[in-house]
Design an enzyme around this catalytic site. Sequence first.
Site, PDB file in Angstrom:
ATOM      1  N   SER A 254       0.769  -1.124  -0.127  1.00  8.48           N
ATOM      2  CA  SER A 254      -0.159  -0.081   0.015  1.00  8.48           C
ATOM      3  C   SER A 254       0.825   1.267   0.074  1.00  8.48           C
ATOM      4  CB  SER A 254      -0.961   0.068   1.336  1.00  8.48           C
ATOM      5  OG  SER A 254       0.108   0.551   2.340  1.00  8.48           O
ATOM      6  N   LYS A 255       0.355   2.247   0.126  1.00  5.45           N
ATOM      7  CA  LYS A 255       0.932   3.446  -0.061  1.00  5.45           C
ATOM      8  C   LYS A 255       2.030   3.785   1.053  1.00  5.45           C
ATOM      9  CE  LYS A 255      -2.090   6.491  -2.554  1.00  5.45           C
ATOM     10  NZ  LYS A 255      -3.542   6.440  -2.352  1.00  5.45           N
ATOM     11  N   ARG A 256       1.632   3.061   2.038  1.00  2.00           N
ATOM     12  CA  ARG A 256       2.648   3.236   3.345  1.00  2.00           C
ATOM     13  C   ARG A 256       3.945   2.644   2.667  1.00  2.00           C
ATOM     14  NH1 ARG A 256       1.925  -0.430   6.837  1.00  2.00           N
ATOM     15  NH2 ARG A 256       0.234  -1.271   5.735  1.00  2.00           N
ATOM     16  N   HIS A 257       4.071   1.769   2.086  1.00  2.19           N
ATOM     17  CA  HIS A 257       5.217   1.170   1.733  1.00  2.19           C
ATOM     18  C   HIS A 257       5.967   2.160   0.388  1.00  2.19           C
ATOM     19  CE1 HIS A 257       2.988  -2.548   2.985  1.00  2.19           C
ATOM     20  NE2 HIS A 257       3.965  -2.578   3.564  1.00  2.19           N
TER      21      HIS A 257
END
Length: 493
Positions: A254-257
């Site tokens: 996800s964007k967190r990565h």
Amino acid sequence: MTIRDRYAPSPTGLQHIGGIRTALFNYLFARSKGGRFILRLEDTDRTRYDEVFVKNLYDTFSWLGIHWDEGPDVGGSSAPYIQSERFGLYKKYALELVEKGRAYYCFCSAERLDKIRAEREAAHSSESGYDRYCRDIPPAEAAARALAGEAYTIRLKIPLGETTKFRDQLLGDIEWKNDDVSPDPVLLKSDGFPTYHLANIVDDHLMEITHVLRAQEWLSSTPMHVILYKAFGWEHPVFCHLPMVMGQDGKKLSKRHGATSIDEFRRHGYLPEALLNYVALLGASYEEGREIYTPEELAERFSLDKLNKAPAIFDYKKLEWYNGQYIRMKSDEELAALALPYSIAAGLFGEAGTEPGAEQRSKFIAAMPLIKERLVFLHEAAEKLRYLFGEPAIPAAEEFIPKKADLAQAIRLLKLGRELVKPLAESNDEEAEAIIKAAAEKADVKLGDLLMPLRVAITGSRVSPPLFGSLRILGTERALARVDAALSGLGAT
Ligand code: GLU
């Protein structure tokens, strides 16, 4: 039998890694089998639909160089390929199931459904979904109410007390108790539009899709889809739910990565070939120890039994490595053409946005060999080559001084280097190597010590692209001017 598979995105978001992996695997599978790869737009969710996402879809795939054999833009025997253009036909299929007793009219209002939800919540009930309130209305009565104009939806009648079985090509035999399948999901909404499930199944059937390769998050919908196929009396396609794509921490990517939308990768200076090559390896293995493949080579090797069950881990560093590899494979002209837009935007040729003149353009191409081996991203070209297009600031005196030397020694070395500028600028690398070696020997100084002050004077930095090539591109005159400016900065007389 001709293999037919499809990528069926809902245009409710930007294309991301997971989506293009699904598309790519379908594309490769169809190619590997001499089959047909189809694009179908599943735009039944009008509230989340946005034209921007459709444009993004086309832009992404044309950039990646993935082409479908049939689709909205290229046509085909199953046209139209956009579900909103097929809305007229789904109702007929929903009614067919009502007719067969496999689906039923539901007259529950949104308020009623909200009320049950609220009551369950208040009672901390684990029950969810529809309470099958309309399931047992006698069909004739229900049909009459619908005919009289009462608002209705059509729901699938899940056969209770049975088990649904199917084989997933990757995961093996799957069994699901019907009582655990979503309770009687809506097939046709009250506005006459189909839900995703109905449209997806009807279209896969009408488009003669033989294989459904899709993300694993759809696995829980598949038992219901199998029930739907059975209700119609249709054979269902082969299902293959692709391994999940995770971040390094084992959580769904996800964007967190980091970047996940293809737009972001593109803006960042990734090459489509690198991205494709890497994504093709997310959950599949081809040849032991081999990492670089063209799309044609992938298509030759792809097969469903090369898919891995284990989730794929998305490794940004590995993708960077791929990018570097593909950059090195480009000719100087190709690389220059790719890096140019980024360099224009970064103001390499004047203010940001300034196009290069003819001379700057050829200098830019000539400079590619200097950076090709060091570039990870296309956007880095501007920073690495700035010293060739503008005068670098003269660094502080200590930058010129080699280890264990002093200012006087640095000045002496730079003066020595100055004598070499012309011959070096007029030689190829091999000759230049010999010239500098001979000069260092003659002056009884270390080669590195002789090179260092000259490099700083010419490039403005101790760490730079190759010096000899830089001298050739700058030319004797400009190079000498830089050395002189550095010498006077150092207070040399
Ligand atoms: N429209 C669905 C999606 O957005 C398609 C799922 C499938 O491939 O059946 O992924």
